[in-house]
Design an enzyme around this catalytic site. Structure first.
Site, PDB file in Angstrom:
ATOM      1  CG  HIS A  87     102.584 -15.828  99.503  1.00  0.00           C
ATOM      2  ND1 HIS A  87     101.637 -15.910 100.564  1.00  0.00           N
ATOM      3  CD2 HIS A  87     103.438 -14.709  99.462  1.00  0.00           C
ATOM      4  CE1 HIS A  87     102.026 -14.946 101.178  1.00  0.00           C
ATOM      5  NE2 HIS A  87     103.041 -14.285 100.639  1.00  0.00           N
ATOM      6  CG  ASN A  88      96.954 -20.359  96.020  1.00  0.00           C
ATOM      7  OD1 ASN A  88      96.352 -20.271  96.951  1.00  0.00           O
ATOM      8  ND2 ASN A  88      96.571 -20.505  94.824  1.00  0.00           N
TER       9      ASN A  88
END
Lengths: 162, 150
Positions: free
Chosen positions: B96-97
């Site tokens: 995730h980012n």
């Protein structure tokens, strides 16, 4: 734990999620040409070893109205970090709390605590409880609010040969 | 914000606990909520589609499989943000980012089933973007949990 080819096939089949059907393990087992009991036995071993933390839902905090997502970061005297860390981790509004390495000189912080709230004001209020716990051992702190989710897929393994 | 009724909210909480490894794992939960298994599944699917739940399934711990996770951050110039975001997200290892309000404005987690894979992915991202990737591996965990008011 060591993972054999069958475990790996199971992980690859499940990393996108479990099918939302009444008999999800049976469906996955059939797709892999396994008996349901072999699949669930292997999943049980992976749970015991910790390779699977749990089989559960990942909620999107924004969609649940927790629109302020503050990553609070703290420069805490190393001598007391292990003492205050668990107290911060036990706060009901802290979802994740970790000791991480500093990256000096740019990044002096060694403690991260994720605080979710319905507004930034709420996060700021909760932050003050952490300030009180750390007390004199606090040297610096900051809060980084998330402004956008750029990606959220979870762990994906590369297929062999990728 | 999505409109969730009380049963949805109870489901969000209950589904964060471990699902049993039984032939009909959703059935006891449906019974405890006073709904049918079909209704439960319909509600979970609706919450997956609306994005309330981003995922439902096993949470794999790369560390226990001989691999690693690592929180990473980058200072991305505003005028290159979208381009760099595409380069970073293209890596399978980026689980995730998030964009965050700080000089270090891009924060992502690398997850791999090998320890060497983290450094390889970070090196590739540095090579592709020309930007430094700060690595903040977790040294110790103090707690994990989340509940909505049900």
């Amino acid at each position: 734990m060591s993972i054999d080819a069958t475990d790996r096939a199971i992980i690859e089949a499940l990393q996108g999620g479990l099918p939302l059907v009444p008999q999800p393990y049976l469906e996955v087992a059939q797709s892999l040409n396994l008996e349901e009991s072999e699949l669930t036995d292997r999943l049980a071993v992976m749970k015991e070893s910790g390779a699977i933390r749990r089989i559960a839902a990942a909620p999107n905090h924004y969609k649940l109205g927790m629109t302020a997502n503050g990553m609070t970061v703290w420069d805490v005297d190393d001598a007391v970090l292990n003492e205050v860390g668990p107290k911060i981790g036990a706060l009901p509004f802290v979802t994740h709390s970790y000791k991480r390495p500093r990256a000096l000189p740019d990044w002096p912080y060694n403690l991260f605590a994720m605080v979710h709230g319905s507004s930034r004001e709420e996060v700021e209020e909760k932050r003050q409880e952490i300030v009180a716990i750390i007390g004199d051992a606090l040297r610096a702190s900051d809060t980084l609010y998330s402004t956008r989710i750029l990606k959220k897929t979870g762990l994906r393994l590369r297929k062999k040969g990728d | 914000m999505s409109q969730l009724d009380d049963i949805d909210r109870a489901l969000v909480n209950a589904l964060q606990d471990d699902l049993p490894l039984t032939n009909r794992p959703f059935l006891p939960l449906a019974e405890s909520l006073g709904i049918t298994e079909d209704e439960l599944l319909t509600r979970v699917k609706a919450m997956r589609e609306s994005g309330v739940l981003t995922r439902f399934g096993p949470f794999f711990d790369a560390v226990r499989m001989g691999g690693a996770f690592c929180l990473c951050a980058m200072e991305v110039p505003q005028d290159r943000f979208d381009e760099v975001n595409d380069l970073v997200n293209a890596h399978l290892e980026v689980a995730h980012n998030y964009e965050r309000s700080h000089k270090l404005n891009m924060w992502f987690v690398l997850g791999c089933d090998t320890k060497a894979g983290i450094q390889e992915a970070a090196d590739k991202i540095e090579g592709e973007t020309g930007l430094q990737v700060y690595q903040f591996p977790k040294l110790q965990e103090f707690f994990i949990g989340f509940r909505v008011a049900a």
